[in-house]
Design a protein around this motif. Structure first.
Motif, PDB file in Angstrom:
ATOM      1  N   ILE A   1       0.722  -0.957  -0.127  1.00 18.52           N
ATOM      2  CA  ILE A   1      -0.126   0.230   0.074  1.00 18.52           C
ATOM      3  C   ILE A   1       0.929   1.257   0.138  1.00 18.52           C
ATOM      4  O   ILE A   1       1.701   1.396   0.723  1.00 18.52           O
ATOM      5  N   ASP A   2       0.548   2.250  -0.839  1.00 19.73           N
ATOM      6  CA  ASP A   2       1.395   3.474  -1.111  1.00 19.73           C
ATOM      7  C   ASP A   2       0.667   4.435  -0.282  1.00 19.73           C
ATOM      8  O   ASP A   2      -0.380   4.810  -0.177  1.00 19.73           O
ATOM      9  N   GLU A   3       1.308   4.800   0.725  1.00 17.96           N
ATOM     10  CA  GLU A   3       0.848   5.984   1.826  1.00 17.96           C
ATOM     11  C   GLU A   3       0.351   7.165   1.147  1.00 17.96           C
ATOM     12  O   GLU A   3      -0.514   7.299   1.614  1.00 17.96           O
ATOM     13  N   ALA A   4       0.766   7.383   0.176  1.00 20.91           N
ATOM     14  CA  ALA A   4       0.276   8.567  -0.696  1.00 20.91           C
ATOM     15  C   ALA A   4      -0.910   8.485  -1.146  1.00 20.91           C
ATOM     16  O   ALA A   4      -1.639   9.630  -1.329  1.00 20.91           O
ATOM     17  N   HIS A   5      -1.526   7.360  -1.337  1.00 24.84           N
ATOM     18  CA  HIS A   5      -2.699   6.964  -1.602  1.00 24.84           C
ATOM     19  C   HIS A   5      -3.893   7.624  -0.490  1.00 24.84           C
ATOM     20  O   HIS A   5      -5.008   7.473  -0.421  1.00 24.84           O
ATOM     21  N   PHE A   6      -3.228   7.585   0.744  1.00 22.21           N
ATOM     22  CA  PHE A   6      -3.953   8.044   1.910  1.00 22.21           C
ATOM     23  C   PHE A   6      -3.475   9.237   2.506  1.00 22.21           C
ATOM     24  O   PHE A   6      -2.782   9.372   3.675  1.00 22.21           O
ATOM     25  N   PRO A   7      -3.732  10.534   1.835  1.00 23.96           N
ATOM     26  CA  PRO A   7      -3.230  11.543   2.170  1.00 23.96           C
ATOM     27  C   PRO A   7      -3.423  11.961   3.804  1.00 23.96           C
ATOM     28  O   PRO A   7      -2.610  12.801   4.314  1.00 23.96           O
ATOM     29  N   ALA A   8      -4.607  11.465   4.207  1.00 25.45           N
ATOM     30  CA  ALA A   8      -4.775  11.810   5.842  1.00 25.45           C
ATOM     31  C   ALA A   8      -3.787  11.243   6.565  1.00 25.45           C
ATOM     32  O   ALA A   8      -3.782  11.551   7.808  1.00 25.45           O
ATOM     33  N   SER A   9      -3.008  10.416   6.210  1.00 31.16           N
ATOM     34  CA  SER A   9      -2.055   9.630   7.042  1.00 31.16           C
ATOM     35  C   SER A   9      -0.896  10.454   7.336  1.00 31.16           C
ATOM     36  O   SER A   9      -0.510  11.068   6.366  1.00 31.16           O
ATOM     37  N   GLU A  10      -0.324  10.652   8.422  1.00 32.99           N
ATOM     38  CA  GLU A  10       0.514  11.811   8.987  1.00 32.99           C
ATOM     39  C   GLU A  10       1.193  11.247  10.138  1.00 32.99           C
ATOM     40  O   GLU A  10       0.752  10.960  11.122  1.00 32.99           O
ATOM     41  N   SER A  11       2.752  11.306  10.086  1.00 36.98           N
ATOM     42  CA  SER A  11       3.670  10.887  10.836  1.00 36.98           C
ATOM     43  C   SER A  11       3.332  11.753  12.370  1.00 36.98           C
ATOM     44  O   SER A  11       2.959  13.048  12.323  1.00 36.98           O
ATOM     45  N   GLY A  12       3.247  11.238  13.383  1.00 29.73           N
ATOM     46  CA  GLY A  12       3.216  11.793  14.656  1.00 29.73           C
ATOM     47  C   GLY A  12       1.664  12.157  14.968  1.00 29.73           C
ATOM     48  O   GLY A  12       1.250  13.254  16.117  1.00 29.73           O
ATOM     49  N   THR A  13       0.683  11.648  14.222  1.00 31.44           N
ATOM     50  CA  THR A  13      -0.838  11.585  14.589  1.00 31.44           C
ATOM     51  C   THR A  13      -1.333  10.230  14.910  1.00 31.44           C
ATOM     52  O   THR A  13      -0.485   9.391  14.378  1.00 31.44           O
ATOM     53  N   PRO A  14      -2.398   9.956  15.109  1.00 32.83           N
ATOM     54  CA  PRO A  14      -2.888   8.636  15.054  1.00 32.83           C
ATOM     55  C   PRO A  14      -3.540   8.184  13.637  1.00 32.83           C
ATOM     56  O   PRO A  14      -4.103   7.350  13.521  1.00 32.83           O
ATOM     57  N   TYR A  15      -3.259   9.128  12.876  1.00 34.93           N
ATOM     58  CA  TYR A  15      -3.854   8.779  11.222  1.00 34.93           C
ATOM     59  C   TYR A  15      -2.825   7.992  10.628  1.00 34.93           C
ATOM     60  O   TYR A  15      -1.510   8.694  10.554  1.00 34.93           O
ATOM     61  N   LEU A  16      -2.935   6.776  10.281  1.00 36.46           N
ATOM     62  CA  LEU A  16      -1.943   6.318   9.574  1.00 36.46           C
ATOM     63  C   LEU A  16      -2.501   5.226   8.571  1.00 36.46           C
ATOM     64  O   LEU A  16      -3.805   4.617   8.823  1.00 36.46           O
ATOM     65  N   ALA A  17      -1.875   5.131   7.468  1.00 39.00           N
ATOM     66  CA  ALA A  17      -2.520   4.372   6.267  1.00 39.00           C
ATOM     67  C   ALA A  17      -2.439   2.810   6.638  1.00 39.00           C
ATOM     68  O   ALA A  17      -1.851   2.359   7.368  1.00 39.00           O
ATOM     69  N   PRO A  18      -3.662   2.214   6.027  1.00 36.03           N
ATOM     70  CA  PRO A  18      -3.614   0.655   6.282  1.00 36.03           C
ATOM     71  C   PRO A  18      -2.310   0.007   5.439  1.00 36.03           C
ATOM     72  O   PRO A  18      -1.938   0.575   4.592  1.00 36.03           O
ATOM     73  N   GLN A  19      -1.907  -1.197   5.959  1.00 31.91           N
ATOM     74  CA  GLN A  19      -0.882  -1.743   5.064  1.00 31.91           C
ATOM     75  C   GLN A  19      -1.085  -3.423   5.040  1.00 31.91           C
ATOM     76  O   GLN A  19      -1.514  -3.968   5.860  1.00 31.91           O
ATOM     77  N   VAL A  20      -0.670  -3.792   3.916  1.00 37.90           N
ATOM     78  CA  VAL A  20      -0.560  -5.308   3.691  1.00 37.90           C
ATOM     79  C   VAL A  20       0.653  -5.441   3.099  1.00 37.90           C
ATOM     80  O   VAL A  20       1.267  -4.994   2.323  1.00 37.90           O
ATOM     81  N   LEU A  21       1.295  -6.547   4.091  1.00 36.66           N
ATOM     82  CA  LEU A  21       2.477  -6.941   3.856  1.00 36.66           C
ATOM     83  C   LEU A  21       2.681  -8.347   3.284  1.00 36.66           C
ATOM     84  O   LEU A  21       1.910  -9.406   3.936  1.00 36.66           O
ATOM     85  N   THR A  22       3.623  -8.617   2.444  1.00 34.83           N
ATOM     86  CA  THR A  22       3.972 -10.120   1.928  1.00 34.83           C
ATOM     87  C   THR A  22       5.527 -10.273   2.068  1.00 34.83           C
ATOM     88  O   THR A  22       6.170  -9.331   2.514  1.00 34.83           O
ATOM     89  N   ASN A  23       5.772 -11.431   1.845  1.00 32.53           N
ATOM     90  CA  ASN A  23       7.139 -11.912   1.960  1.00 32.53           C
ATOM     91  C   ASN A  23       7.541 -11.764   3.537  1.00 32.53           C
ATOM     92  O   ASN A  23       8.508 -11.475   3.890  1.00 32.53           O
ATOM     93  N   VAL A  24       6.655 -12.202   4.346  1.00 31.29           N
ATOM     94  CA  VAL A  24       6.665 -11.880   5.933  1.00 31.29           C
ATOM     95  C   VAL A  24       6.907 -13.376   6.314  1.00 31.29           C
ATOM     96  O   VAL A  24       6.693 -14.655   5.657  1.00 31.29           O
ATOM     97  N   ASP A  25       7.539 -13.430   7.618  1.00 31.80           N
ATOM     98  CA  ASP A  25       7.724 -14.848   8.017  1.00 31.80           C
ATOM     99  C   ASP A  25       7.540 -14.745   9.672  1.00 31.80           C
ATOM    100  O   ASP A  25       7.553 -13.450  10.011  1.00 31.80           O
ATOM    101  N   HIS A  26       7.570 -15.666  10.546  1.00 29.49           N
ATOM    102  CA  HIS A  26       7.362 -15.534  11.874  1.00 29.49           C
ATOM    103  C   HIS A  26       8.599 -15.097  12.739  1.00 29.49           C
ATOM    104  O   HIS A  26       8.345 -14.971  13.874  1.00 29.49           O
ATOM    105  N   SER A  27       9.499 -14.858  12.024  1.00 30.94           N
ATOM    106  CA  SER A  27      10.685 -14.081  12.831  1.00 30.94           C
ATOM    107  C   SER A  27      10.216 -12.524  12.900  1.00 30.94           C
ATOM    108  O   SER A  27      10.966 -11.651  13.773  1.00 30.94           O
ATOM    109  N   MET A  28       9.447 -11.971  12.155  1.00 26.12           N
ATOM    110  CA  MET A  28       8.908 -10.840  11.993  1.00 26.12           C
ATOM    111  C   MET A  28       8.196 -10.082  13.230  1.00 26.12           C
ATOM    112  O   MET A  28       7.161 -10.859  13.324  1.00 26.12           O
ATOM    113  N   ARG A  29       8.342  -9.043  14.003  1.00 25.77           N
ATOM    114  CA  ARG A  29       7.327  -8.697  14.997  1.00 25.77           C
ATOM    115  C   ARG A  29       5.969  -8.580  14.499  1.00 25.77           C
ATOM    116  O   ARG A  29       4.948  -9.086  15.280  1.00 25.77           O
ATOM    117  N   VAL A  30       5.596  -8.310  13.477  1.00 20.14           N
ATOM    118  CA  VAL A  30       4.244  -7.943  12.711  1.00 20.14           C
ATOM    119  C   VAL A  30       3.596  -9.404  12.595  1.00 20.14           C
ATOM    120  O   VAL A  30       2.560  -9.296  12.669  1.00 20.14           O
TER     121      VAL A  30
END
Length: 462
Positions: A332-361
């Motif tokens: 997900i390109d955060e630019a597609h969600f202009p309301a997302s802004e660092s330092g606020t509770p507004y953040l873009a949704p995210q879909v991650l692939t190429n993940v594994d169980h060593s990752m915190r997420v």
């Protein structure tokens, strides 16, 4: 010493409501009132208790719009969804009212010549309910209604993020005619919450919240020999088999992952997809997530609001950044969600692939709008990965082969197992968890057990 509690709204960072914390005399007076009122309430006929609970539900339904607005400003859920929480409250409460006849009836035993034997279910006394902010009415009603129906008095301590919810609960039951002292609320500090758990005036504690919070509750109650119900966190998985209805699986799991900005203990945080449909699933999932409208939750067009506070948003951002640094792909390109802004509770949704169980997420509860998707080659691998977690609240499998799905579900370490759905509580089913998702049970007929104690009657006829 802090004497005020301020609720900062995630909508715009303003203080939405302030309340004075209860003083020690107020706390003791509340507990004394609860103890006194419980005796006469326990002697009240079940039919009258049921009628009062029904009237309280009617009050909630009549005030759902204003309750929805308050909820949006307290915790950030989009206004288009918040009134729906009252509908869920009503569904659960009405089920428990109906189920209470059988759930609270004496247990009769087979006849034994010369003896009468039965087991009554008596109330435990004063129930202390500690409720969270993410589903502040739905989680609290799970304990409040069965506790009252069983003849207990209730003291409610709600999250500092949603203090108005405690006040509305008590207001609803007062309007319904509940006697004074049977249901009260307190706005409390952590220290005073702990002292109440340790008080001899409390006979049961129902806590919904974090694993860390649950551990604090257990420590506070240690040595008191009272019941403690703990509904804690989750890292709930879904598995999409090769024979699944792809559109249903995508729509259901993505809603399960991102509704309420992912702030659900039973939300989907991990998705495992059979390799034969993996690429198609990811493409459809990304397209669906890009349709969300991130923005102020008081805007009726918003479908994804802020998370509850900036710290929670930063935690999720950190999980995503760490995963990408370890090789995950962010779709997900955060630019597609202009309301997302660092330092606020507004953040873009995210879909991650190429993940594994060593990752915190993939192993640490996110409680935010992010989901990891892994490719799997077999049912066996999917089950192993789903069970590879410290949590076990719910788990879902999407398949058209129901017998095989059920057989796989039998292997999962979870409190609730779904086929072709997720992120839902059926009030007729027990709500419970394994591992760090907690212990105890709410909802269903079994949910009354925690709020009663068995008393056996053994009568010899002379």
């Amino acid at each position: 010493m802090t004497t005020m509690q301020h609720t900062v709204s995630p909508v715009d960072g303003s203080v939405y409501v302030s309340r004075e914390l209860a003083t020690q005399p107020e706390i003791q007076r509340t507990l004394d009132n609860a103890q006194r009122a419980q005796k006469s309430w326990a002697a009240t006929a079940l039919t009258e208790r049921q009628a009062i609970c029904s009237k309280a539900v009617d009050w909630f339904e009549a005030h759902k719009d204003e309750i929805g607005q308050e909820l949006t400003w307290q915790m950030g859920r989009p206004i288009r969804y918040t009134a729906g929480e009252v509908g869920g409250l009503a569904e659960r409460a009405r089920y428990m009212i109906e189920a209470s006849d059988q759930a609270l009836a004496p247990l009769t035993l087979p006849e034994k010549p010369g003896f009468t034997r039965y087991i009554k279910r008596e109330p435990v006394g004063v129930a202390f309910v500690i409720a969270p902010w993410n589903y502040p009415y739905l989680t609290a009603v799970n304990a409040i209604v069965p506790a009252l129906l069983a003849g207990n008095s209730v003291v409610l301590k709600h999250s500092a993020q949603t203090p108005l919810c405690a006040e509305r609960f008590v207001e609803a039951f007062k309007a319904a005619g509940l006697p004074d002292g049977v249901f009260q609320y307190l706005h409390l500090s952590h220290d005073d919450t702990q002292s109440i758990i340790q008080s001899d005036d409390v006979n049961y504690v129902a806590f919904t919240g974090s694993v860390q919070g649950g551990a604090h509750v257990e420590r506070a109650a240690a040595g008191r020999f009272i019941g403690v119900g703990l509904e804690l966190g989750g890292k709930d998985p879904a598995y999409v088999r090769e024979d699944a209805d792809l559109d249903v699986a995508v729509e259901t799991t993505i809603d399960g992952a991102f509704f309420n900005a992912g702030q659900s203990c039973c939300g989907i945080e991990r998705i495992y997809v059979h390799h034969s449909i993996y690429d198609a699933f990811v493409d459809k999932a990304v397209a669906l997530v890009n349709q969300y409208q991130l923005g102020r939750p008081d805007d009726p067009d918003t479908t994804l609001g802020p998370v509850v506070r900036t710290g929670a948003a930063d935690f999720v951002r950190g999980q995503i950044q760490d995963a990408v640094a370890q090789g995950a792909i962010a779709h997900i390109d955060e630019a597609h969600f202009p309301a997302s802004e660092s330092g606020t509770p507004y953040l873009a949704p995210q879909v991650l692939t190429n993940v594994d169980h060593s990752m915190r997420v993939m192993n640490e509860e996110s409680f935010g709008p992010v989901v990891g998707i892994m490719r799997v080659d077999s049912d066996a691998l999917a089950i192993d990965l789903m069970n590879d977690s410290d949590f076990g609240l719910t788990a879902s499998i999407f398949t058209n082969d129901i017998p095989t799905g059920v057989a796989l579900g039998e292997q999962l370490e979870t409190g609730t197992f779904f086929i072709n759905r997720c992120d839902y509580l059926d009030p007729a089913l027990a709500w419970t968890g394994v591992k760090q998702s907690g212990r105890g049970c709410t909802l269903s007929q079994l949910g009354f057990d925690a709020f009663t104690r068995p008393k056996s009657f053994h009568i010899k006829q002379l």
